[in-house]
Enzyme design. Sequence first.
Site, PDB file in Angstrom:
ATOM      1  N   SER A  17       0.846  -1.193   0.000  1.00  0.00           N
ATOM      2  CA  SER A  17       0.000   0.000   0.000  1.00  0.00           C
ATOM      3  C   SER A  17       0.874   1.233   0.000  1.00  0.00           C
ATOM      4  O   SER A  17       2.025   1.208   0.478  1.00  0.00           O
ATOM      5  CB  SER A  17      -0.899   0.017   1.242  1.00  0.00           C
ATOM      6  OG  SER A  17      -1.544   1.264   1.400  1.00  0.00           O
ATOM      7  N   TYR A  29      -1.374  -0.915  10.307  1.00  0.00           N
ATOM      8  CA  TYR A  29      -1.564  -1.160   8.878  1.00  0.00           C
ATOM      9  C   TYR A  29      -0.295  -0.809   8.096  1.00  0.00           C
ATOM     10  O   TYR A  29       0.207  -1.606   7.302  1.00  0.00           O
ATOM     11  CB  TYR A  29      -2.743  -0.338   8.362  1.00  0.00           C
ATOM     12  CG  TYR A  29      -3.063  -0.565   6.905  1.00  0.00           C
ATOM     13  CD1 TYR A  29      -3.701  -1.733   6.492  1.00  0.00           C
ATOM     14  CD2 TYR A  29      -2.734   0.382   5.941  1.00  0.00           C
ATOM     15  CE1 TYR A  29      -4.000  -1.945   5.150  1.00  0.00           C
ATOM     16  CE2 TYR A  29      -3.027   0.183   4.601  1.00  0.00           C
ATOM     17  CZ  TYR A  29      -3.659  -0.992   4.211  1.00  0.00           C
ATOM     18  OH  TYR A  29      -3.955  -1.208   2.890  1.00  0.00           O
TER      19      TYR A  29
END
Length: 258
Positions: free
Chosen positions: A148, A161
């Site tokens: 990401s 995350y």
Amino acid sequence: MSVRSLFDLTGRSALITGGSKGIGKTLARAFAECGANVCITARNEDELKSATEEIAQGLGSRVIYRVCDMADRAAVDAMAIDVLQEFQGIDILINNAGTNRPELLAETNDTTWDEVLELNFTACMRLARHVVPDMKEKQWGRIIHLSSVMALASNPGRGLYSGTKAALIGMAKAHALELGPHGITVNCICPGPIATDLPMSLLNEEQKQRFAERTALKRWGKTIDMVGPALLLGSDAGAYITGTTILADGGLTCRTFD
């Protein structure tokens, strides 16, 4: 070898986690269109059945599904062994399944930490470990981790995350060096703001607009925008690309400051 043949995946098999919707589902259709037999995984069987039918429609490729909770180590191992037997090997692994549970550092609890780490990082390693022996025997393999843009930049509350997505990049580099002599490439794709269920459910309208405005293209990405990078890395077209990360973020990270 023709340019068209570089992307021909006829006879190849692909395992795509988180394939019942979003990026995973779009990639599954793309790889099937290029000739690969595809297995998608997710936790919801109804969604998997529907997605499998939609992906396979009008194609000659074989498309199957397996229900699997990627946070369950025993389930991940059993699924990998099953698909390896079903397809007589897995040529392409796309670790797409993931989750994001925003928590500030002081509020982070051990249960959340363990579950997100297991799903976003450990399961990716375990699946790679399962598929590599067959790839080594064939002297051909493609491992793609969906990281990401949040691995490279972050926000408050996204430490877990961002940490897991950054870990995928580091792991890919080490595994690329280890597996390169066996014809296996290992890479990451870092999507920027892609309009899937996860970010759409986490962000309010003001936040969504702010993300769009910060990109060079002034829009959220679509799942189809991830197909080009994935097919490049998952085919012979990307045979000399390994240990790297492709940013597909609409130019989000071009900006320094306003």
